[in-house]
Design an enzyme around this catalytic site. Structure first.
Site, mmCIF file in Angstrom:
data_model
loop_
_atom_site.group_PDB
_atom_site.id
_atom_site.type_symbol
_atom_site.label_atom_id
_atom_site.label_comp_id
_atom_site.label_asym_id
_atom_site.label_seq_id
_atom_site.Cartn_x
_atom_site.Cartn_y
_atom_site.Cartn_z
ATOM 1 N N CYS A 88 0.835 -1.213 0.000
ATOM 2 C CA CYS A 88 0.000 0.000 0.000
ATOM 3 C C CYS A 88 0.863 1.255 0.000
ATOM 4 O O CYS A 88 0.545 2.248 -0.667
ATOM 5 C CB CYS A 88 -0.913 0.028 1.221
ATOM 6 S SG CYS A 88 -2.030 -1.362 1.311
HETATM 7 C C1 BEZ Z 1 0.517 -4.725 1.873
HETATM 8 O O1 BEZ Z 1 0.132 -3.612 1.557
HETATM 9 O O2 BEZ Z 1 1.686 -5.062 1.764
HETATM 10 C C2 BEZ Z 1 -0.470 -5.712 2.436
HETATM 11 C C3 BEZ Z 1 -1.602 -5.292 3.099
HETATM 12 C C4 BEZ Z 1 -2.475 -6.208 3.619
HETATM 13 C C5 BEZ Z 1 -2.222 -7.557 3.464
HETATM 14 C C6 BEZ Z 1 -1.092 -7.972 2.771
HETATM 15 C C7 BEZ Z 1 -0.210 -7.051 2.251
#
Ligand code: BEZ
Length: 211
Positions: A45
């Site tokens: 994210c």
């Molecule tokens: C991420 O943004 O890396 C992420 C967020 C939630 C679950 C898995 C990965």
């Protein structure tokens, strides 16, 4: 209820990192992208929000506003934005919705519990000036989105809203387009003064009309 292409984008009021947003007012007759993330302070994210911030001039030259959503609170968003700015070498200057009660997430069917429990998946909605949904995309948490593809789709959507054309596979700005099947050959000659090539009667190619 899923939000489908052609639907009026559901309206809402939400707190964001930049104050309250009344969605339909905020769209203000332009194009908008609404996109969700699973959670603040997560790695993929962080790169996605930074990528969008770094494409600011590309979105604004197309007249497109962007609005992100994450289920965490405004205070979390504000702290996380500092990290995004630092690590992705950018300035996040678009609002991020805080949706701890999942009001907007549920309105847009962004929670897919069999994939990710009580968090939003990576949803994208492109909304046109008529407030109708023009594109939906859903990616899993493990895969960051390709925001160049969103710009490419925006180019196609904005072109095809203005001219009776469609864009072929992998089309990019400036490349040849397809004449809509609803246009007769006779009308096509008038509408497309640069001419067209009929590869098949149903597959007629013309140079991009506005280039
Ligand atoms: C991420 O943004 O890396 C992420 C967020 C939630 C679950 C898995 C990965």
């Amino acid at each position: 209820m899923p939000v489908r292409l052609g639907d009026i984008a559901p309206d809402f009021t939400a707190e964001t990192s930049q104050g309250p947003v009344h969605f339909h007012e905020w769209i203000d007759g332009g194009w908008a992208v609404l996109f969700s993330h699973p959670k603040d302070y997560t790695p993929v994210c962080t790169t996605e929000l930074g990528a969008v911030a770094n494409l600011k001039s590309e979105f604004s030259k197309r007249g497109v506003k962007v609005l992100a959503l994450s289920v965490d609170k405004v205070e979390d968003h504000r702290g996380w934005i500092k990290d995004i700015n630092e690590t992705q070498h950018t300035q996040v200057d678009y609002p991020i919705i805080a949706d701890p009660d999942r009001k907007v997430a549920n309105l847009y069917d962004m929670i897919h519990p069999n994939a990710l429990d009580n968090l939003t998946v990576r949803s994208v909605f492109i909304i046109g000036p008529d407030k109708k949904v023009k594109l939906t995309l859903t990616y899993p948490a493990s895969t960051g989105r390709n925001f160049q593809e969103l710009l490419r789709v925006l180019d196609s959507l904005q072109l095809t809203a203005q001219y009776s054309v469609a864009t072929p596979a992998d089309w990019k700005q400036g490349q040849d387009c397809i004449i809509s099947p609803a246009v007769s050959d006779e009308d096509a000659k008038k509408k497309f003064p640069k001419g067209f090539k009929a590869v098949k009667p149903y597959l007629r190619i013309t140079p991009q009309p506005n280039k």
